[in-house]
Scaffold this active site. Sequence first.
Site, short mmCIF file in Angstrom:
data_model
loop_
_atom_site.label_atom_id
_atom_site.label_comp_id
_atom_site.label_asym_id
_atom_site.label_seq_id
_atom_site.Cartn_x
_atom_site.Cartn_y
_atom_site.Cartn_z
N LYS A 32 0.76 -1.25 -0.12
CA LYS A 32 0.11 -0.22 0.12
C LYS A 32 0.82 1.26 -0.15
O LYS A 32 1.91 1.18 0.41
CB LYS A 32 -0.95 -0.14 1.06
CG LYS A 32 -0.10 -0.03 2.64
CD LYS A 32 0.34 1.42 3.09
CE LYS A 32 0.82 1.24 4.46
NZ LYS A 32 1.48 2.43 5.05
N PRO A 113 9.62 -4.07 -0.13
CA PRO A 113 10.64 -3.86 0.89
C PRO A 113 10.36 -3.94 2.19
O PRO A 113 9.17 -3.29 2.38
CB PRO A 113 11.36 -2.56 0.40
CG PRO A 113 10.80 -2.43 -1.00
CD PRO A 113 9.48 -3.18 -0.94
N GLY A 117 7.29 1.41 5.12
CA GLY A 117 6.27 2.32 5.03
C GLY A 117 5.23 1.83 3.84
O GLY A 117 4.31 2.48 3.49
N LEU A 118 5.45 0.45 3.39
CA LEU A 118 4.65 0.26 2.11
C LEU A 118 3.61 -0.92 2.65
O LEU A 118 3.25 -1.76 1.91
CB LEU A 118 5.62 -0.54 1.09
CG LEU A 118 6.44 0.66 0.26
CD1 LEU A 118 7.40 0.04 -0.57
CD2 LEU A 118 5.67 1.84 -0.34
N SER A 122 2.43 -6.29 6.96
CA SER A 122 0.87 -6.04 7.19
C SER A 122 0.20 -6.68 6.25
O SER A 122 -0.66 -7.51 6.49
CB SER A 122 0.38 -4.64 7.33
OG SER A 122 1.15 -3.97 8.53
N ASP A 155 -2.42 -1.28 10.22
CA ASP A 155 -2.51 -1.39 8.61
C ASP A 155 -3.26 -2.60 8.44
O ASP A 155 -3.58 -2.69 7.07
CB ASP A 155 -1.11 -1.07 8.02
CG ASP A 155 -0.65 0.31 7.91
OD1 ASP A 155 -1.52 1.07 8.09
OD2 ASP A 155 0.53 0.31 7.98
#
Length: 315
Positions: A32, A113, A117-118, A122, A155
């Site tokens: 995301k 990765p 933060g992607l 999650s 998330d």
Amino acid sequence: MAGGNTAVAGDVVAGRYQTVACERLTLKAYAKVNLTLEVLGKRDDGYHNVATILQTVDLADTLEINHADELAVECDEPGLSGDRNLAWKAAEALAERVGISPRAHIRIEKKIPAAAGLGGGSADAAATLVGLNRWWGLGRSREELADVAAGLGSDVPFLLTGGTALGSGRGDEISPLPALPAMDMLLVVPEDRIDAKTPTMYRALKPEDFSDGARTQAISRGLGSGTLTSAGGCNAFERAAREIFPGLARVWDRVAGVTQHPPRLSGAGPAFYCMPSSESERIRVAESLQGTGAAAYLVQTISPAGGDGAQSQIQ
Ligand code: C5P
């Protein structure tokens, strides 16, 4: 992919759930990005309320679930196998919820990765919940899976379903938004990683980083028109991320120097994205990254078919 399914464990057959005998179950776990991420204020439980627009992109890990007498999680990325993986905790939490022993072998092939933060960890946890719900023939509703997901991380509930959605509360309260048309994005992932990233980043916020969620509301109302640039978004962590990730500012400034619209941080970083408007702009971004150690991924926004953030195939 979902469209290629021949049989789905957990399908309702004559009003009953039936587990289809199968060799293995493969799932895609999509990354995301946050199109906006506003932090509204600190809560009594130590979390922060946020207003965020979340979007899945077609960069995905692959999970394969196989038969086993006990739980095993094996990941091709060193250090992410076993009980430290959020997929392990997801399997245990789901098994505990339904009162069974968590018997499954989960193999994860990482493409997203980690800790960037992607939403990689999650997404793997969400795919584990969706996959094991089918594998174990549980037939639990999406709402019940979302409840288990919320206990695993803020998330995880969004990544059960994916697409485009508004996140509120601590990010775990999800309202679907109109799907965006497929858009190209260039994800830039600097090498920097820090321990305990998410709590560290929340602690680093200053009063000027907080906002009231109005921008997220305005953008979510306008999403139906289908036009969006990284300039339209916002992210409360951008100031702090430039200070905390040692190499981020250099990579960011190089990219910002060659793109029409400024880049936007995803989650608490250090990954960020831009939306180059032409092939030549993409090439300029790629050239600007030379020698920085940052990786670039050309991705598209995606609304998984059937609103299934973790798409599965049974073989
Ligand atoms: O939910 P998640 O496990 O990702 O959160 C990790 C930590 O990040 C929390 O323990 C909390 O310190 C911080 N956090 C927060 N507000 C949020 C999400 C996370 O303060 N909305």
